[in-house]
Design a protein around this motif. Structure first.
Motif, PDB file in Angstrom:
ATOM      1  N   GLU A   1       7.219   9.112  -3.586  1.00  0.00           N
ATOM      2  CA  GLU A   1       6.789   9.965  -4.685  1.00  0.00           C
ATOM      3  C   GLU A   1       5.771  11.000  -4.190  1.00  0.00           C
ATOM      4  O   GLU A   1       5.846  12.177  -4.535  1.00  0.00           O
ATOM      5  N   VAL A   2       4.850  10.567  -3.359  1.00  0.00           N
ATOM      6  CA  VAL A   2       3.841  11.482  -2.809  1.00  0.00           C
ATOM      7  C   VAL A   2       4.505  12.506  -1.889  1.00  0.00           C
ATOM      8  O   VAL A   2       4.162  13.691  -1.922  1.00  0.00           O
ATOM      9  N   ALA A   3       5.466  12.077  -1.080  1.00  0.00           N
ATOM     10  CA  ALA A   3       6.178  13.012  -0.201  1.00  0.00           C
ATOM     11  C   ALA A   3       6.939  14.051  -1.020  1.00  0.00           C
ATOM     12  O   ALA A   3       6.903  15.243  -0.702  1.00  0.00           O
ATOM     13  N   ARG A   4       7.609  13.618  -2.066  1.00  0.00           N
ATOM     14  CA  ARG A   4       8.328  14.567  -2.933  1.00  0.00           C
ATOM     15  C   ARG A   4       7.360  15.578  -3.540  1.00  0.00           C
ATOM     16  O   ARG A   4       7.637  16.773  -3.586  1.00  0.00           O
ATOM     17  N   HIS A   5       6.228  15.084  -3.999  1.00  0.00           N
ATOM     18  CA  HIS A   5       5.219  15.967  -4.589  1.00  0.00           C
ATOM     19  C   HIS A   5       4.718  16.979  -3.554  1.00  0.00           C
ATOM     20  O   HIS A   5       4.612  18.177  -3.847  1.00  0.00           O
TER      21      HIS A   5
ATOM     22  N   PHE B   1       0.799  -1.208   0.000  1.00  0.00           N
ATOM     23  CA  PHE B   1       0.000   0.000   0.000  1.00  0.00           C
ATOM     24  C   PHE B   1       0.835   1.262   0.000  1.00  0.00           C
ATOM     25  O   PHE B   1       0.313   2.338  -0.185  1.00  0.00           O
ATOM     26  N   TYR B   2       2.111   1.117   0.294  1.00  0.00           N
ATOM     27  CA  TYR B   2       2.948   2.304   0.494  1.00  0.00           C
ATOM     28  C   TYR B   2       3.994   2.479  -0.594  1.00  0.00           C
ATOM     29  O   TYR B   2       4.930   3.238  -0.433  1.00  0.00           O
ATOM     30  N   ARG B   3       3.837   1.825  -1.705  1.00  0.00           N
ATOM     31  CA  ARG B   3       4.855   1.857  -2.759  1.00  0.00           C
ATOM     32  C   ARG B   3       5.106   3.251  -3.308  1.00  0.00           C
ATOM     33  O   ARG B   3       6.184   3.536  -3.794  1.00  0.00           O
ATOM     34  N   HIS B   4       4.113   4.107  -3.253  1.00  0.00           N
ATOM     35  CA  HIS B   4       4.243   5.444  -3.827  1.00  0.00           C
ATOM     36  C   HIS B   4       4.472   6.520  -2.761  1.00  0.00           C
ATOM     37  O   HIS B   4       4.387   7.706  -3.064  1.00  0.00           O
ATOM     38  N   SER B   5       4.778   6.116  -1.549  1.00  0.00           N
ATOM     39  CA  SER B   5       4.918   7.068  -0.451  1.00  0.00           C
ATOM     40  C   SER B   5       5.989   8.118  -0.707  1.00  0.00           C
ATOM     41  O   SER B   5       5.780   9.304  -0.462  1.00  0.00           O
TER      42      SER B   5
END
Length: 82
Positions: A7-11, A1-5
């Motif tokens: 990327e989301v934090a950078r965004h 569930f956290y694979r994009h964490s």
């Protein structure tokens, strides 16, 4: 569930920088302390001598470093303390 964490934090931190947000409060759960036993939770083991917690925190702090307009205040979340 956290694979994009990351990327989301950078965004998010890029957005905070662009919008010139004066203060960001990180409400914790910066890393999941279970990463220390990542192999037990379905992940690949880390190389001998490499600390999974430090590795994970370094990557998250890299995302946070995209923001330098103001202060970032950090708190601990329960996942940080596993």
């Amino acid at each position: 569930f956290y694979r994009h964490s990351l990327e989301v934090a950078r965004h998010a931190f890029t957005h905070f920088q662009e919008e010139k947000v004066d203060l960001v409060i990180n409400l914790g759960d910066t890393i999941d302390g279970k990463c220390q036993n990542i192999a037990l939770h379905g992940g690949l083991p880390f190389p001998e001598g490499q600390d999974p917690g430090h590795y994970s925190l370094d990557h998250v702090m890299g995302a946070i470093s995209l923001y330098n307009h103001g202060k970032v205040l950090h708190t601990y979340g329960n996942h940080c303390l596993y």
